[in-house]
Scaffold this active site. Structure first.
Site, mmCIF file in Angstrom:
data_model
loop_
_atom_site.group_PDB
_atom_site.id
_atom_site.type_symbol
_atom_site.label_atom_id
_atom_site.label_comp_id
_atom_site.label_asym_id
_atom_site.label_seq_id
_atom_site.Cartn_x
_atom_site.Cartn_y
_atom_site.Cartn_z
ATOM 1 C CD GLU A 98 -13.412 -10.959 -7.504
ATOM 2 O OE1 GLU A 98 -14.401 -10.889 -8.255
ATOM 3 O OE2 GLU A 98 -12.919 -12.041 -7.140
ATOM 4 C CB ILE A 118 -0.987 -0.040 1.186
ATOM 5 C CG1 ILE A 118 -2.041 -1.106 0.884
ATOM 6 C CG2 ILE A 118 -1.640 1.319 1.419
ATOM 7 C CD1 ILE A 118 -2.901 -1.490 2.038
ATOM 8 C CD GLN A 177 -17.426 -23.470 -11.509
ATOM 9 O OE1 GLN A 177 -17.035 -24.225 -10.632
ATOM 10 N NE2 GLN A 177 -16.643 -23.056 -12.497
ATOM 11 C CB VAL A 210 -5.125 5.612 7.755
ATOM 12 C CG1 VAL A 210 -4.325 6.878 7.905
ATOM 13 C CG2 VAL A 210 -4.511 4.702 6.692
ATOM 14 C CE1 TYR A 246 -7.281 -20.623 5.836
ATOM 15 C CE2 TYR A 246 -7.228 -22.570 4.430
ATOM 16 C CZ TYR A 246 -7.913 -21.725 5.299
ATOM 17 O OH TYR A 246 -9.214 -21.989 5.608
ATOM 18 N N GLY A 302 -13.527 -20.162 -5.429
ATOM 19 C CA GLY A 302 -12.788 -21.092 -4.591
ATOM 20 C C GLY A 302 -12.513 -22.393 -5.317
ATOM 21 C CE LYS A 312 11.704 1.246 24.139
ATOM 22 N NZ LYS A 312 12.575 2.162 24.901
ATOM 23 C CB THR A 313 14.217 4.390 17.081
ATOM 24 O OG1 THR A 313 15.241 4.461 18.071
ATOM 25 C CG2 THR A 313 13.263 5.551 17.259
ATOM 26 C CB CYS A 321 -15.425 -17.852 -9.977
ATOM 27 S SG CYS A 321 -14.405 -18.725 -11.166
ATOM 28 C CG HIS A 367 -12.727 -13.829 -10.274
ATOM 29 N ND1 HIS A 367 -12.891 -14.220 -8.960
ATOM 30 C CD2 HIS A 367 -12.387 -14.939 -10.960
ATOM 31 C CE1 HIS A 367 -12.653 -15.518 -8.863
ATOM 32 N NE2 HIS A 367 -12.345 -15.983 -10.061
ATOM 33 N N GLY A 414 -18.888 -19.539 -6.944
ATOM 34 C CA GLY A 414 -20.200 -19.095 -6.454
ATOM 35 C C GLY A 414 -21.258 -19.243 -7.538
#
Ligand code: GLN
Length: 528
Positions: free
Chosen positions: A508, A19, A384, A242, A54, A353, A188-189, A380, A506, A382
């Protein structure tokens, strides 16, 4: 000639290096520069496509069908670019290519070694990105943490890279953690000092240190880091926690990071245009309500497994000024008690999945969404599962299944195409990447996209079996989109339902903050 920024990480993993790198991309793009991004991954897999969630989290898929690290998703979303095979390089790829050259005889007479052969190959891959993407600035993130054995060749490669390209063309940015010790009330640095110490041992002096911290960076901590890490005080940059990751570029801008980078890279300081981005963040941060979405999946304890879905919800929520409250349920739990576990859902999503575990729970969740007329989005696997559910419970095809889960099913409503049956090697052989999909008018999908042809990304082996198409459509299933060239079903819908859409692709992966995925946007709208 391109300029190069290298981002390394220290102390521990999961500090948000991806990020941070993407945010630097956002900032430099807002100054009118053409940016490209590269992730160097130290593991030996050729790509993450063969790893389970995982191990690795989400596998992001680029338009050209490369299975990549999830950080490429952040890069695409933050910088608004389209990446490809060339933007994610692994140790596995580097070694394969060097060994291939050795067998071909390219190094004839020479001993092939990590230095210089592996390190040169890495540098070559960095330069390819600059060339192919015609980038003015290439931001390269080095995976792993400084001190790992695996990342050493990459660090050595970027050290050499600077020597060759010069200081005015390359900078090193190091992200570390400043732990806060509440008993002494101190930041702490020491871990930062050690991590920078290791970098300097191998010849890399960071130009900037980004300090991930929970509380504002104190003057004392800044002074210490400056002194011990041999870096000017102004180049110690606060990277405070944030709520919303899309705020990071704005925070960095406040620290003057873009101006400082431009100066070190000898680029003229240009006017920024971050207003669109800031407006969107403000909007996302001030929701006027919320909506409860239940996601029924298999890797729900692994937060990174469905990264792009999380982000697509954030984009769609912002579009409607609501917070999408996501409840992630383990499919096996839903199977035990669908009614109770799904009660209160305003929308149900079943993501992609692999493998049998949790299948029946997903099917139960979809049945619940269909019967209780709850907005449903299937992706996908989902989709099927939605086909299997519909075949079994509406079309009366008992024991209908996918051949992925039951090779002897009497009704193989989902199966492999002939082209997939031949496949022996697992890596990179699924149906991958962008394909066109032709939409049918008067469907939820057409309503969402407002276009006849859309391009979305795939990652699967199995397909809807066309032999059952007629039986299913006669019972009320609607085919809303197909891949015309091979007549493959891409989107299914239900007519007598407030909003029920399931896609083989997909959606997303292509959702962006200011351009939410049309399907996610309308799914949230229906849920509201
Ligand atoms: N396992 C299914 C297939 O290979 C679905 C894959 C997915 O959901 N990405 O077709």
């Amino acid at each position: 000639m391109a300029k190069y920024i290298f981002v390394t990480g220290g102390v521990l993993s999961s500090l948000g290096k991806g990020i941070a790198s993407a945010s630097i991309g956002t900032l430099l793009k807002s100054r009118g520069l053409k940016i490209s991004m590269l992730k160097l991954d130290p593991y030996l897999n050729v790509d993450p496509g063969t790893m389970n969630p995982y191990q690795h989290g989400e596998v992001f898929v680029t338009r050209d069908g490369t299975e990549t690290d999830l950080d490429l998703g952040h890069y695409e979303r933050f910088v608004g670019i389209q990446l490809s095979y060339y933007n994610n390089v692994t140790t596995g790829q580097i070694y394969s290519s060097v060994i291939e050259k050795e067998r071909r005889g390219d190094y004839l007479g020479g001993t092939v070694q990590v230095i210089p052969h592996i390190t040169s190959e890495i540098q070559e891959r960095i330069k390819i990105v600059a060339r192919r993407d015609r980038a003015e600035v290439v931001i390269t993130e080095i995976g792993g943490t400084v001190g790992d054995i695996e990342s050493l060749p990459f660090l050595e490669a970027i050290r050499q890279f600077r020597l060759k390209k010069g200081r005015e063309n390359t900078i090193f940015i190091h992200l570390t953690l400043l732990p806060y010790i509440s008993s002494s009330g101190e930041l702490k640095t020491k871990p930062t000092q050690h991590s920078v110490g290791r970098l300097r041992e191998i010849g890399i002096q960071p130009d900037f240190i980004l300090c991930r911290t929970h509380i504002p960076l104190t003057l004392e901590a800044r002074n210490k880091i400056s002194l011990f890490c041999n870096i000017e005080k102004q180049d110690v940059i606060q990277a405070i926690d944030v709520e919303n990751i899309y705020e990071v570029p704005i925070r960095f801008e406040k620290e003057g990071l873009a101006d400082k980078i431009l100066k070190k890279l000898d680029l003229s300081v240009r006017r920024r245009n971050l207003s669109e981005w800031s407006k969107w963040v403000k909007r996302a941060n001030s929701p006027g309500g919320e909506v409860n979405i239940t996601v029924v999946g298999k890797y729900v304890t692994m937060k990174d497994a469905y990264k792009s879905i999380n982000e697509a919800f954030a984009h769609a929520g912002a579009a409607h000024r609501v917070r999408v409250k996501q409840r992630w349920l383990e499919a096996e739990e839903v199977e035990k008690d669908p009614e109770n576990s799904l009660a209160g859902s305003q929308g149900i999503l079943v993501p992609g999945g692999f493998g049998l575990r949790g299948m029946e729970g997903k099917i139960r969740a979809i049945q619940y969404a269909r019967e209780h007329k709850i907005p449903f989005l299937g992706i996908c696997l989902g989709m099927q599962c939605a086909i299997i559910e519909f075949a079994r419970n509406v079309a009366g095809l008992k024991r209908a299944n996918s051949t992925e889960f039951d090779s002897h099913t009497p009704y193989p409503v989902i199966n492999l195409l002939a082209s997939q049956r031949k496949v022996k090697r697992k890596g990179g052989t699924m149906r991958l990447g962008e394909y066109p999909c032709t939409l049918q008018e008067n469907t939820f999908s057409f309503e969402a996209y407002q276009k006849e042809i859309v391009f979305e990304r795939h990652r699967h082996r199995y397909e809807i079996n066309n032999a059952f198409r007629e039986t299913l459509t006669n019972c009320g299933l609607r085919i809303a989109g197909v891949y015309p060239k091979e007549d493959l079903v891409e989107i299914i819908e239900l007519k007598d339902h407030p909003w029920y859409v399931a896609t083989q692709f997909h959606p997303e992966f292509t959702s962006r903050p200011n351009f939410p995925s049309p399907l996610f946007r309308d799914f949230i709208k229906a849920a509201l």
